[in-house]
Design a protein around this motif. Structure first.
Motif, mmCIF file in Angstrom:
data_model
loop_
_atom_site.group_PDB
_atom_site.id
_atom_site.type_symbol
_atom_site.label_atom_id
_atom_site.label_comp_id
_atom_site.label_asym_id
_atom_site.label_seq_id
_atom_site.Cartn_x
_atom_site.Cartn_y
_atom_site.Cartn_z
ATOM 1 N N THR A 166 3.797 2.377 2.927
ATOM 2 C CA THR A 166 2.554 2.367 2.164
ATOM 3 C C THR A 166 1.872 3.718 2.309
ATOM 4 N N ASP B 274 0.936 1.785 -3.098
ATOM 5 C CA ASP B 274 -0.342 2.495 -3.121
ATOM 6 C C ASP B 274 -1.418 1.514 -2.655
ATOM 7 N N ARG B 275 -1.986 1.758 -1.468
ATOM 8 C CA ARG B 275 -2.953 0.809 -0.905
ATOM 9 C C ARG B 275 -4.231 0.720 -1.724
ATOM 10 N N SER B 276 -4.580 1.769 -2.449
ATOM 11 C CA SER B 276 -5.823 1.761 -3.223
ATOM 12 C C SER B 276 -5.753 0.860 -4.452
ATOM 13 N N THR B 277 -4.550 0.667 -4.984
ATOM 14 C CA THR B 277 -4.388 -0.141 -6.192
ATOM 15 C C THR B 277 -3.514 -1.372 -5.979
ATOM 16 N N LEU C 238 1.884 13.194 0.713
ATOM 17 C CA LEU C 238 1.484 11.795 0.855
ATOM 18 C C LEU C 238 1.845 11.314 2.253
ATOM 19 N N ARG D 202 -0.362 10.316 -5.593
ATOM 20 C CA ARG D 202 -0.857 11.375 -6.470
ATOM 21 C C ARG D 202 0.170 12.498 -6.541
ATOM 22 N N ASP E 75 -2.147 5.788 1.167
ATOM 23 C CA ASP E 75 -3.504 5.560 0.654
ATOM 24 C C ASP E 75 -3.559 5.675 -0.862
ATOM 25 N N HIS E 76 -2.980 6.749 -1.389
ATOM 26 C CA HIS E 76 -2.950 6.984 -2.834
ATOM 27 C C HIS E 76 -1.629 7.647 -3.197
#
Length: 315
Positions: A18, A97-100, A28, A23, A20-21
């Motif tokens: 995993t 992606d933990r944010s989504t 990452l 991008r 955070d984002h």
């Protein structure tokens, strides 16, 4: 020997993590990776083990990653039957992606097989095929394996007194339509694959069942199962057509849903279940699998609960 043999021609050392984002351009920073044995047939065998059964898992391995794969496999509830080939066992990567909550899946190609390796695999599988049992061929074919390998295997399985459950895709799946009367007992495919074969989209469960029934009538398989994702699955035989689904479940990862279906379905049939009852077990296992993190498969307690809540309708 188990009465179920699964076949994995193109296994993958699955790595999941995993971040955070996700991008472009950034470094990452990922969480510690989790490594699992992957590939259609292996996942089917693992699902069978999770549900209290036992399968022999025929798997083609090679190289350093193949040894790492085998070391992991020895801790799984399966009995491995290794077929050694040249090259290097592939890897696959799943990043969430933990944010989504979205998951990105990167799948590498496997080693290219020689004609001798493909012919040798047919002989090796026939040697360990359980008489009166089931052989499950699931997952992608490696480069170099003939398109008609599933049909060749179906003939060998039939000669050995067993039945083939086939879950494949792409060119090998399309090639089945040119065979005429094939010998696979059960053919499973997902919605995108079925629409690709049909050359059209389906507007209803009835249209899906019509197509599945047509495949049965054309001799492509004796039983056809079409998976519809969160809308369950449709099954057709000469004796009837059914649709089954479970109540909605929280989705953590879609990895392994199809393999969990096939594992639960094969185990139910091997234990003597009627086709429609095996369908219910399959859709329950598929729903249970998406509730698991990363490359996790179905859990027995979840399957049992979802099977009780599942719908089953003749269509």
């Amino acid at each position: 020997m188990s009465d179920i043999l699964t076949v994995t021609l193109n296994p993958a050392l699955d790595i999941s993590t995993t971040v955070d984002h996700v991008r472009p351009g950034d470094k990452l920073r990922c969480a510690a990776p989790v490594r699992d044995t992957g590939g259609g047939g292996i996942n089917v065998a693992r699902a069978i083990g999770e549900l209290g059964g036992m399968a022999t898992a025929f798997v083609a391995l090679s190289g350093f990653h193949g040894q790492e794969y085998l070391d992991l496999l020895r801790h799984e509830p399966v009995t491995p039957e290794v077929y050694e080939i040249h090259g290097e066992t592939r890897q696959s990567l799943a990043v969430t992606d933990r944010s989504t909550g979205k998951q990105f899946r990167f799948v590498m190609p496997g080693p290219r097989w020689s004609p001798d390796e493909a012919d040798g695999a047919l002989d090796a599988i026939a040697a360990v095929t359980p008489r009166g049992g089931y052989v499950v061929l699931s997952g992608s074919q490696p480069p170099g394996v003939p398109l008609h390998f599933p049909t060749q295997l179906a003939a060998r399985v039939d000669e050995a007194g067993a039945r083939l459950i086939l879950d494949t895709s792409g060119a090998p799946l399309r090639a089945l339509l040119n065979v005429g009367s094939a010998r696979q007992h059960v053919l499973r495919l997902d919605g995108a694959e079925s629409e690709d074969l049909a050359g059209r989209s389906f507007a209803s469960h009835t249209e899906v069942a019509d197509f599945a029934e047509d495949l049965v009538k054309r001799g492509v398989a004796e039983v056809v199962v079409l998976a519809l994702g969160p809308d369950g699955s449709v099954l057709a035989t000469k004796g009837g057509r059914w649709h089954s689904n479970t109540p909605p479940v929280p989705v953590k990862s879609k990895v392994g849903a199809g393999d969990s279906f096939v594992g639960a379905f094969a185990l139910a049939v091997e234990r003597g279940a009627a086709w429609q009852d095996a369908l219910v077990q399959g859709v329950a296992a598929a729903s249970a699998a998406v509730m698991s993190d990363a490359t996790g498969l179905c859990q027995k307690a979840d399957v049992e609960a979802l099977a009780k809540a599942a719908t089953l309708a003749r269509i």
